[in-house]
Design a protein around this motif. Structure first.
Motif, PDB file in Angstrom:
ATOM      1  N   ASP A   1       3.650   2.268   2.472  1.00  0.00           N
ATOM      2  CA  ASP A   1       4.250   0.796   3.184  1.00  0.00           C
ATOM      3  C   ASP A   1       5.843   0.948   2.491  1.00  0.00           C
TER       4      ASP A   1
ATOM      5  N   GLN B   1       0.871  -1.231   0.161  1.00  0.00           N
ATOM      6  CA  GLN B   1      -0.032   0.035   0.069  1.00  0.00           C
ATOM      7  C   GLN B   1       0.953   1.218   0.170  1.00  0.00           C
ATOM      8  N   VAL B   2       0.385   2.360  -0.310  1.00  0.00           N
ATOM      9  CA  VAL B   2       0.889   3.325  -0.390  1.00  0.00           C
ATOM     10  C   VAL B   2       1.330   3.736   1.266  1.00  0.00           C
TER      11      VAL B   2
ATOM     12  N   ALA C   1      -0.140   4.776  -6.479  1.00  0.00           N
ATOM     13  CA  ALA C   1      -0.575   3.146  -6.952  1.00  0.00           C
ATOM     14  C   ALA C   1       0.010   3.184  -8.431  1.00  0.00           C
TER      15      ALA C   1
ATOM     16  N   THR D   1      -0.971  -0.400  -4.436  1.00  0.00           N
ATOM     17  CA  THR D   1      -2.229   0.328  -4.244  1.00  0.00           C
ATOM     18  C   THR D   1      -2.510   1.409  -3.137  1.00  0.00           C
ATOM     19  N   GLY D   2      -3.532   1.878  -3.390  1.00  0.00           N
ATOM     20  CA  GLY D   2      -3.781   3.178  -2.285  1.00  0.00           C
ATOM     21  C   GLY D   2      -3.902   4.426  -2.929  1.00  0.00           C
ATOM     22  N   ASP D   3      -3.976   5.532  -2.357  1.00  0.00           N
ATOM     23  CA  ASP D   3      -4.025   6.924  -2.675  1.00  0.00           C
ATOM     24  C   ASP D   3      -2.861   7.786  -2.475  1.00  0.00           C
TER      25      ASP D   3
ATOM     26  N   ASP E   1      -2.602  10.250   0.272  1.00  0.00           N
ATOM     27  CA  ASP E   1      -2.208  10.069   1.588  1.00  0.00           C
ATOM     28  C   ASP E   1      -0.755  10.049   1.821  1.00  0.00           C
TER      29      ASP E   1
END
Lengths: 411, 247
Positions: free
Chosen positions: A59, A56-57, A129, A156-158, A161
Motif C-alpha cells: 500500500d 498493508q505491504v 511489517a 501489516t502483511g508479509d 509479497d
C-alpha cells in the motif's frame, strides 16, 4: 569451594535478565536531543500530515506538509545551499516512490533560500511489517539532519509479497528487490573457489609454518630456492588465467549491457512559494521565558494589511504547537505528537485591517521542559524563533516568522 | 644430559606436532585477519563498498584499491619473509570478503532489511590473486610492489564491471534519468545518506568525461605502489620475533 561453571552460568543469567528487563525499543529518532536553538531557528515545519497510519505491504502512504527556512538563521549552522528532502525511518520499512518540493521531483538535492516557504509531498510504498515512528526530514550539507514532525505508522502483511518493479530505458522490466543479485553471487562464488583452491594448494603441502620457518632461517639469502619450478608454473598459470577471465568478463558485460550510464547526482533550484504572511507583519518587542511557570511570554507588534480582522491562533516551533482554542483547535495526532491544545493565550483581541496593535502572548506547557526547549536560556546567544498563525474571519490564514532575544525569569 | 627432555622422539611425531600446530594457528590467523581487515575496510572505504549506488567510476575506483592494499602488503612481508608463502593478499582479501558477506547478510539484510543486491561487496579476489602470483613468479617484494600493485589498482574496475554493469542501465523516473543503482538508492530510504554526498564528479577531472575511470584506476595503482612499501614496513615491524629465540 566456588564452582566456576555454575558461577558463570548464574552471572550470565543475571545479566540476561537485566538486559531483558531494561532494554526498551527505540521510540523516536533523538529529536529532543538536538539543541533548542537549532530546532527553533533553522527549519520550521507545519501542516505535516500522513494519508494513513495503518496500511498493508504494497500500500502507499503520502506525507505532505510545508517548511519555512527561518530568517534568523544561526551563524554556526551551514545554510541550506545543498539539501535533500528525506524521511526518517528505521531502515527501508517503506520504499520512496516519489518526492516533490513545490511540485518538482526531489530525486536530486536542492538549494533553498533562507526566509522562504516550500511545500513537500513524499509518496511511500510499504515494504515490510513494522510499527515505526516516521519523520519528515531535511538533510542539509555540513549542517546535518533537520527533523520534522513524526507520526506512528503501522504496516501489516508479509514482506515476501512486496515487489518493486520498474521498466528500464532499454525496455526490460526488473524487480529492484532482487535484480542483479544472482549474477553478483555467481561471480563471488567463482572467485571464492579460485581463492580457496589457491590457499589450499599451499596449506596442504604438509605442515607449512614451523618447517618452512626453520628452512627460511636455515637457507638465509637462498630461501627463494624453496620455491620450485612447479610452484612458479602454477603462479604463471594463475596470473594469466586471472587476467584472461577479468578481461573476458569485462567485455562480456559490455556486450550484455551495451547501454549504461554513470551514477547520477545533481542539484536543482526550486522557486519558493508566495509569502505565507499575506500582508500581516509581526515583530517581537520583548520576550521572556518564565522558568517556574514553563511559559514563553512575548509582546508582539502586529500590523494587519489584509481585508479581514485577524486573531492569533497558534505558535509553533521545534515541531511543537501551542494552540489558542478560541481561534484554532488541534489535538495530538498520536501519543508522540506534541500539541498543547490549550497552550496559548493572548491579550489584545482582534487586529483590524490597517491597524497596528501590541499583543501580549503567553505559551505555556510542560513541553518546554520535556522537549528541552527551556535549555535555550543557556545558549550563548539565547534567541528564540517560531511561526505565529493568524486567522481571518473569512477563514484565511497568515503565517509570520518571529524571533528575538529571550530573557529568562527565574523567580 | 639435560634434566628436561623433549617429548618428541621420532620424525613422525615431529611431523604430527607440526601439523597440529598448523591446525591451531592457521584458523586463529584467519579469524584475526577477517576481523582486523574488516574493521579497517569499514573505517576507510566504508560506504563506497556498502552501497551499490556508491560504486562510482571515480572515487570508488580510487579509494578501494588504495585502502585495501594495506593488509595484503603487511601479510606479504610476514608470510614471504618468514615462510616463503606467497598467499598473503589472497588470504587477506578472501578473509575480508567472508567478513563482509557475513556482515551484509546478517546486519544489512536481516537486521536493517536492505535488499541484498544493494549491499553486495566489491569483488577483490582477482586483484589479490594477481598480486600473489606476481610475488610467486618474481620472488621479489620490490617487483611485486611496483608491478603487482599497478595491476592491483588497474584491474579493480574491470573485475567488478561484470557485477555492477546491470546496475548502470538507465531508467526514466519521475522525469529524471537515473541508473538502476541510483534508483535503488533513492527507493530504499537511508536517513543518514542524502543524495548530495554522492556528488563526486567535481573538479577538473570531470573534463575527462567517460575516460575518468582509467585515469582513476592508474592513480589508484600508483598510490597503491607507495602504500604497499609503507605497509611492508609495518608488516616487518609486526612480524618481529622478539620473544621467540629458538624453535
Amino acid at each position: 569451594m566456588l564452582n566456576i561453571k555454575k558461577t558463570i552460568a548464574v552471572l550470565i543469567a543475571i545479566t540476561a535478565g537485566f538486559v531483558a528487563l531494561y532494554a526498551a525499543p527505540a521510540m523516536a529518532h533523538g529529536e529532543k536531543s538536538q539543541a533548542a536553538y537549532l530546532r527553533m531557528r533553522t527549519l520550521l515545519w507545519y501542516d505535516v500530515e500522513v494519508s494513513t497510519t495503518k496500511l498493508q505491504v504494497n500500500d502507499e502512504l503520502v506525507m505532505t506538509g510545508k517548511f519555512y527556512w527561518f530568517y534568523d538563521w544561526p551563524n554556526n549552522i551551514a545554510k541550506p545551499e545543498v539539501a535533500f528532502l528525506n524521511i526518517g525511518i528505521p531502515g527501508p520499512v517503506f520504499v520512496r516512490k516519489a518526492s516533490y518540493i513545490n511540485g518538482v521531483s526531489g530525486t536530486n538535492s536542492t538549494r533553498f533560500d533562507i526566509g522562504e516557504t516550500y511545500e513537500f509531498k513524499v509518496i511511500l510504498k510499504a515494504r515490510r511489517a513494522a510499527r515505526v515512528h516516521m519523520h519528515a526530514l531535511m538533510n542539509v550539507k555540513e549542517a546535518g539532519p533537520l527533523i520534522g514532525p513524526g507520526r506512528w505508522v503501522e504496516v501489516t502483511g508479509d514482506m515476501a509479497d512486496f515487489t518493486n518493479e520498474v521498466t528500464t530505458l532499454t525496455g526490460e522490466t526488473i524487480d529492484l528487490e532482487t535484480y542483479g543479485l544472482v549474477n553478483a553471487v555467481k561471480w563471488h562464488i567463482f572467485w571464492g573457489v579460485i581463492a580457496a583452491a589457491w590457499l589450499l594448494y599451499w596449506i596442504f603441502q604438509g605442515p607449512i609454518l614451523i618447517p618452512r620457518y626453520k628452512k627460511v632461517k636455515l637457507l638465509g639469502e637462498d630461501a627463494d630456492d624453496m620455491i620450485t619450478a612447479g610452484n612458479r608454473l602454477v603462479g604463471v598459470v594463475l596470473l594469466i588465467g586471472t587476467l584472461v577471465v577479468v578481461t573476458w568478463s569485462y567485455f562480456n558485460a559490455y556486450a550484455q549491457y551495451p547501454i549504461t550510464i554513470p551514477l547520477q547526482s545533481g542539484q536543482i533550484t526550486i522557486p519558493a512559494l508566495p509569502d505565507a504572511a499575506r500582508g500581516v507583519t509581526a515583530e517581537v518587542v520583548d520576550a521572556k521565558y518564565r522558568v517556574p511557570g514553563r511559559a514563553l511570554e512575548f509582546s508582539l507588534k502586529v500590523t494587519n494589511n489584509t481585508d479581514s480582522p485577524i486573531r492569533l491562533g497558534e505558535y509553533t516551533a521545534a515541531n511543537i504547537r501551542w494552540m489558542n482554542p478560541e481561534v484554532s483547535q488541534a489535538e495530538p495526532a498520536d501519543s508522540h505528537d506534541p500539541v498543547a491544545s490549550n497552550g496559548m493565550s493572548y491579550e489584545g483581541g482582534a487586529v483590524f485591517p490597517g491597524e497596528t496593535k501590541l499583543l501580549k502572548v503567553t505559551c505555556t506547557d510542560a513541553a518546554w521542559e520535556t522537549y528541552r526547549l527551556a535549555k535555550l536560556i543557556y545558549d550563548p546567544d539565547s534567541r528564540f524563533g517560531g511561526l505565529v498563525f493568524f486567522f481571518g474571519e473569512d477563514g484565511s490564514r497568515s503565517i509570520v516568522a518571529i524571533g528575538g532575544p529571550l530573557i529568562p525569569a527565574f523567580i | 644430559m639435560s634434566a628436561v627432555q623433549s617429548a618428541i622422539t621420532t620424525a613422525e611425531q615431529q611431523h604430527r606436532i607440526y601439523k597440529q600446530f598448523d591446525w591451531i594457528i592457521i584458523p586463529i590467523v584467519v579469524l584475526v585477519v577477517i576481523g582486523a581487515f574488516h574493521i579497517h575496510a569499514m573505517l576507510t572505504m566504508g560506504d563506497w563498498d556498502f552501497w551499490i549506488d556508491w560504486k562510482d567510476r571515480r572515487w570508488w575506483v580510487t579509494v578501494t584499491p588504495i585502502t585495501l592494499i594495506f593488509f595484503p602488503a603487511a601479510l606479504h612481508y610476514l608470510l614471504w619473509e618468514n615462510f616463503r608463502l606467497p598467499f598473503g593478499a589472497t588470504l587477506a582479501c578472501a578473509g575480508l570478503l567472508i567478513g563482509e558477506w557475513a556482515n551484509r547478510v546478517a546486519n544489512f539484510v536481516h537486521w536493517a532489511y536492505f535488499p541484498m543486491n544493494m549491499v553486495v561487496p566489491s569483488e577483490i579476489i582477482p586483484m589479490a590473486l594477481c598480486l600473489d602470483a606476481i610475488l610467486l613468479v618474481s620472488r621479489s617484494l620490490t617487483i611485486t610492489g611496483v608491478l603487482g600493485c599497478m595491476v592491483w589498482g588497474i584491474i579493480f574496475y574491470p573485475s567488478n564491471w561484470a557485477i555492477i554493469a546491470p546496475f548502470h542501465v538507465p531508467v526514466e523516473y519521475n522525469g529524471t534519468m537515473m541508473s538502476v543503482a541510483d534508483l535503488i538508492g533513492y527507493n530504499y530510504v537511508r536517513t543518514g545518506t542524502p543524495e548530495y554526498i554522492r556528488m563526486i564528479e567535481e573538479g577538473t577531472l570531470r573534463t575527462f568525461g567517460e575516460d575518468v575511470t582509467p585515469v582513476s584506476a592508474f592513480f589508484a595503482g600508483f598510490i597503491s605502489v607507495l602504500f604497499y612499501f609503507v605497509w611492508l614496513g609495518i608488516g616487518k615491524w609486526f612480524a618481529k620475533t622478539t620473544w621467540m629465540k629458538r624453535i
